[in-house]
Design a protein around this motif. Structure first.
Motif, PDB file in Angstrom:
ATOM      1  N   ASP A  90       0.807  -1.219   0.000  1.00 54.27           N
ATOM      2  CA  ASP A  90       0.000   0.000   0.000  1.00 54.27           C
ATOM      3  C   ASP A  90       0.846   1.277   0.000  1.00 54.27           C
ATOM      4  OD1 ASP A  90       1.064  -0.158   2.517  1.00 54.27           O
ATOM      5  OD2 ASP A  90      -0.853  -0.317   3.584  1.00 54.27           O
ATOM      6  N   GLY A  91       2.177   1.114  -0.107  1.00 52.32           N
ATOM      7  CA  GLY A  91       3.049   2.279  -0.142  1.00 52.32           C
ATOM      8  C   GLY A  91       3.509   2.764   1.209  1.00 52.32           C
ATOM      9  N   TYR A  92       3.118   2.071   2.279  1.00 52.75           N
ATOM     10  CA  TYR A  92       3.464   2.544   3.623  1.00 52.75           C
ATOM     11  C   TYR A  92       4.640   1.784   4.243  1.00 52.75           C
ATOM     12  CZ  TYR A  92      -0.489   5.603   3.290  1.00 52.75           C
ATOM     13  OH  TYR A  92      -1.346   6.600   2.871  1.00 52.75           O
ATOM     14  N   THR A  93       5.218   0.862   3.464  1.00 44.34           N
ATOM     15  CA  THR A  93       6.477   0.211   3.845  1.00 44.34           C
ATOM     16  C   THR A  93       7.351   0.160   2.597  1.00 44.34           C
ATOM     17  OG1 THR A  93       5.336  -1.191   5.458  1.00 44.34           O
ATOM     18  CG2 THR A  93       7.573  -1.810   4.871  1.00 44.34           C
ATOM     19  N   LEU A  94       8.478   0.858   2.649  1.00 45.86           N
ATOM     20  CA  LEU A  94       9.378   0.960   1.505  1.00 45.86           C
ATOM     21  C   LEU A  94      10.749   0.416   1.882  1.00 45.86           C
ATOM     22  CD1 LEU A  94       8.486   4.631   0.444  1.00 45.86           C
ATOM     23  CD2 LEU A  94       7.449   2.509  -0.415  1.00 45.86           C
ATOM     24  N   LEU A  95      11.569   0.170   0.877  1.00 44.98           N
ATOM     25  CA  LEU A  95      12.914  -0.367   1.087  1.00 44.98           C
ATOM     26  C   LEU A  95      13.936   0.505   0.375  1.00 44.98           C
ATOM     27  CD1 LEU A  95      14.752  -2.802   2.045  1.00 44.98           C
ATOM     28  CD2 LEU A  95      14.333  -3.774  -0.238  1.00 44.98           C
ATOM     29  N   VAL A  96      14.956   0.951   1.103  1.00 42.93           N
ATOM     30  CA  VAL A  96      16.140   1.501   0.447  1.00 42.93           C
ATOM     31  C   VAL A  96      17.165   0.377   0.435  1.00 42.93           C
ATOM     32  CG1 VAL A  96      18.061   3.117   0.585  1.00 42.93           C
ATOM     33  CG2 VAL A  96      15.734   3.928   0.939  1.00 42.93           C
ATOM     34  N   ALA A  97      17.385  -0.177  -0.738  1.00 40.90           N
ATOM     35  CA  ALA A  97      18.225  -1.360  -0.904  1.00 40.90           C
ATOM     36  C   ALA A  97      19.587  -0.987  -1.466  1.00 40.90           C
ATOM     37  CB  ALA A  97      17.530  -2.361  -1.829  1.00 40.90           C
ATOM     38  N   ALA A  98      20.487  -1.959  -1.418  1.00 41.80           N
ATOM     39  CA  ALA A  98      21.818  -1.819  -2.013  1.00 41.80           C
ATOM     40  C   ALA A  98      22.052  -2.994  -2.957  1.00 41.80           C
ATOM     41  CB  ALA A  98      22.884  -1.764  -0.917  1.00 41.80           C
ATOM     42  N   SER A  99      23.182  -2.997  -3.624  1.00 43.00           N
ATOM     43  CA  SER A  99      23.461  -3.975  -4.675  1.00 43.00           C
ATOM     44  C   SER A  99      23.385  -5.439  -4.251  1.00 43.00           C
ATOM     45  CB  SER A  99      24.819  -3.683  -5.321  1.00 43.00           C
ATOM     46  OG  SER A  99      25.809  -3.460  -4.355  1.00 43.00           O
ATOM     47  N   PRO A 100      23.620  -5.803  -2.960  1.00 50.11           N
ATOM     48  CA  PRO A 100      23.457  -7.218  -2.612  1.00 50.11           C
ATOM     49  C   PRO A 100      22.065  -7.776  -2.897  1.00 50.11           C
ATOM     50  CG  PRO A 100      24.720  -6.112  -0.907  1.00 50.11           C
ATOM     51  CD  PRO A 100      24.226  -5.041  -1.844  1.00 50.11           C
ATOM     52  N   LEU A 101      21.075  -6.912  -3.099  1.00 54.64           N
ATOM     53  CA  LEU A 101      19.724  -7.385  -3.393  1.00 54.64           C
ATOM     54  C   LEU A 101      19.709  -8.346  -4.573  1.00 54.64           C
ATOM     55  CD1 LEU A 101      16.615  -7.031  -2.764  1.00 54.64           C
ATOM     56  CD2 LEU A 101      16.621  -5.319  -4.595  1.00 54.64           C
ATOM     57  N   THR A 102      20.519  -8.058  -5.611  1.00 55.35           N
ATOM     58  CA  THR A 102      20.506  -8.889  -6.815  1.00 55.35           C
ATOM     59  C   THR A 102      21.478 -10.059  -6.741  1.00 55.35           C
ATOM     60  OG1 THR A 102      22.144  -7.431  -7.870  1.00 55.35           O
ATOM     61  CG2 THR A 102      19.819  -6.953  -8.272  1.00 55.35           C
ATOM     62  N   MET A 103      22.269 -10.128  -5.671  1.00 62.20           N
ATOM     63  CA  MET A 103      23.283 -11.166  -5.540  1.00 62.20           C
ATOM     64  C   MET A 103      22.951 -12.204  -4.469  1.00 62.20           C
ATOM     65  SD  MET A 103      26.508  -8.533  -5.517  1.00 62.20           S
ATOM     66  CE  MET A 103      27.773  -9.789  -5.577  1.00 62.20           C
ATOM     67  N   ASN A 104      22.210 -11.812  -3.470  1.00 65.12           N
ATOM     68  CA  ASN A 104      22.048 -12.647  -2.275  1.00 65.12           C
ATOM     69  C   ASN A 104      21.378 -13.986  -2.542  1.00 65.12           C
ATOM     70  OD1 ASN A 104      23.361 -10.927  -0.572  1.00 65.12           O
ATOM     71  ND2 ASN A 104      21.532 -10.089   0.381  1.00 65.12           N
ATOM     72  N   PRO A 261       6.877  -3.021  -2.014  1.00 59.54           N
ATOM     73  CA  PRO A 261       6.409  -4.407  -2.191  1.00 59.54           C
ATOM     74  C   PRO A 261       5.698  -4.586  -3.528  1.00 59.54           C
ATOM     75  CG  PRO A 261       5.835  -3.588  -0.006  1.00 59.54           C
ATOM     76  CD  PRO A 261       6.320  -2.409  -0.795  1.00 59.54           C
ATOM     77  N   ALA A 262       5.816  -5.763  -4.114  1.00 61.40           N
ATOM     78  CA  ALA A 262       5.120  -6.063  -5.367  1.00 61.40           C
ATOM     79  C   ALA A 262       3.623  -5.861  -5.187  1.00 61.40           C
ATOM     80  CB  ALA A 262       5.407  -7.502  -5.780  1.00 61.40           C
ATOM     81  N   GLY A 263       3.004  -5.229  -6.185  1.00 64.14           N
ATOM     82  CA  GLY A 263       1.578  -4.960  -6.114  1.00 64.14           C
ATOM     83  C   GLY A 263       1.223  -3.583  -5.623  1.00 64.14           C
ATOM     84  N   THR A 264       2.209  -2.802  -5.216  1.00 65.27           N
ATOM     85  CA  THR A 264       1.951  -1.419  -4.799  1.00 65.27           C
ATOM     86  C   THR A 264       1.365  -0.653  -5.990  1.00 65.27           C
ATOM     87  OG1 THR A 264       3.761  -1.467  -3.196  1.00 65.27           O
ATOM     88  CG2 THR A 264       2.985   0.700  -3.908  1.00 65.27           C
ATOM     89  N   PRO A 265       0.279   0.089  -5.820  1.00 67.09           N
ATOM     90  CA  PRO A 265      -0.373   0.769  -6.956  1.00 67.09           C
ATOM     91  C   PRO A 265       0.586   1.673  -7.728  1.00 67.09           C
ATOM     92  CG  PRO A 265      -1.788   0.820  -5.024  1.00 67.09           C
ATOM     93  CD  PRO A 265      -0.476   0.272  -4.561  1.00 67.09           C
ATOM     94  N   LYS A 266       0.437   1.654  -9.034  1.00 67.79           N
ATOM     95  CA  LYS A 266       1.310   2.435  -9.909  1.00 67.79           C
ATOM     96  C   LYS A 266       1.281   3.936  -9.603  1.00 67.79           C
ATOM     97  CE  LYS A 266       2.541   3.060 -14.790  1.00 67.79           C
ATOM     98  NZ  LYS A 266       2.624   4.534 -14.751  1.00 67.79           N
ATOM     99  N   PRO A 267       0.111   4.535  -9.295  1.00 64.75           N
ATOM    100  CA  PRO A 267       0.134   5.973  -8.976  1.00 64.75           C
ATOM    101  C   PRO A 267       1.040   6.306  -7.798  1.00 64.75           C
ATOM    102  CG  PRO A 267      -2.106   5.263  -9.422  1.00 64.75           C
ATOM    103  CD  PRO A 267      -1.276   4.014  -9.351  1.00 64.75           C
ATOM    104  N   ILE A 268       1.118   5.413  -6.808  1.00 63.35           N
ATOM    105  CA  ILE A 268       2.009   5.649  -5.665  1.00 63.35           C
ATOM    106  C   ILE A 268       3.465   5.505  -6.097  1.00 63.35           C
ATOM    107  CG2 ILE A 268       2.743   4.741  -3.420  1.00 63.35           C
ATOM    108  CD1 ILE A 268      -0.173   4.103  -2.835  1.00 63.35           C
TER     109      ILE A 268
END
Length: 326
Positions: A90-104, A261-268
């Motif tokens: 719903d847009g109320y929990t976000l993630l600031v990620a780093a490059s390990p996201l694609t490696m872990n 999160p996947a499914g968060t509305p596109k306008p947000i």
């Protein structure tokens, strides 16, 4: 029509109009209407945390809501990533990620989220290139001398990393693939150990992320000899890129990005992305991140998604070649 019936019909008409208005309101029109959590998978004070707090301030100023950074370090950021992947979209929990996201996923085959399917990309905020640095006692002054020494004495030089399958380790394996040099890997439990032992000449060489190591690099406590990015760094203007040195495919970066999160509305998603794209041009972002060696990006959700897909595919190939993970 009597007065009572007229009042009743007018009231019903008003309620219907309100209902229709609410039904047609875009999901992002009133966003945010309550505090938003920005989850960071690293400790407070580190490069990713610094970026997250800049992002929180920019979003708060622009969208007039509360954006609160929460640090959830552990498992090379997987604890934070899994938390956001499982959050309500719903847009109320976000993630600031780093490059390990694609490696872990290749280091932790049992992780419970997918870097592509579990998130909606918002924007890549910044990117910091890897810097190849040698110990102050190693008798080389530049890349050419280092390469010659490494090839003259295979497996006699040691390199440090934050652990098997991490960004530094995979960068060095890539360098070995591209140049034919062979060295001995010394894994550490974190960046501090690598930097300290490189300064103390316990190890000979390491890839260092410019954002975390710039003070030591600029002070000459270790000797930078090549940049694994597209351009030279303002803080290290005399250090060439690998492309300049004839190794154009040697690229290594540590990035920070905003995801939902996947499914968060596109306008947000679009509302958040617009703020990031504006914020990376601001004085606050430039004054804080560029001196640390970061390049500011602020791309679109579509551009960032394409980059994530490419990066996951690249690491799948690299980990397979290195025989690491699943």
């Amino acid at each position: 029509m009597n007065k009572r019936n007229l009042i009743t019909k007018l009231a019903l008409a008003s309620l219907c109009a309100l209902g229709l208005s609410a039904a047609h309101a875009a999901p992002g029109d009133n966003y945010p209407s309550r505090p938003v959590k920005i989850i960071v998978g690293f400790q407070a004070g580190g490069p990713t945390d610094v970026t997250a707090r800049l992002v929180a301030k920019a979003l708060q100023d622009e969208l007039k809501g509360a954006f609160i950074v929460e640090n959830k370090p552990g498992a090379t950021s997987n604890i934070a990533s899994e938390m956001v992947a499982n959050a309500h979209p719903d847009g109320y929990t976000l993630l600031v990620a780093a490059s390990p996201l694609t490696m872990n996923k290749y280091v932790f085959p049992q992780q419970k989220f997918d870097p592509i399917k579990s998130f909606e990309p918002v924007s890549k905020i910044s990117s910091a290139p890897g810097v190849l640095a040698v110990s102050p006692k190693l008798p080389v002054k530049n890349w050419q001398e280092f390469e010659a020494l490494a090839k003259k004495k295979p497996e006699s030089l040691s390199y440090g990393s934050t652990g098997q399958g991490g960004t530094q380790h995979m960068a060095m394996l890539r360098l070995e693939q591209l140049t034919g040099i062979k060295m001995v890997h010394v894994p550490y439990g974190g960046t501090t150990g690598v930097i300290n032992d490189l300064m103390g000449s316990v190890i000979d060489v390491a890839f260092m992320t410019s954002t975390g190591a710039m003070p030591n690099l600029e002070a000459g406590k270790v000797r930078p000899i090549a940049i694994a990015g597209p351009q030279r760094l303002p803080g290290l203007p005399n250090v060439p890129t690998f492309k300049e040195l004839g190794v154009p495919d040697m690229k290594s970066e540590s990035w920070n990005a905003l995801l939902a999160p996947a499914g968060t509305p596109k306008p947000i998603i679009d509302k958040l992305a617009a703020v990031i794209q504006k914020a990376v041009k601001s004085k606050a972002f430039k004054d804080t991140l560029i001196p640390q060696g970061s390049m500011l990006i602020g791309n679109s959700p579509q551009e960032f998604k394409a980059e994530l897909n490419e990066e996951v595919a690249f690491w799948a190939d690299q980990f397979k070649k290195a025989n690491i993970g699943n």
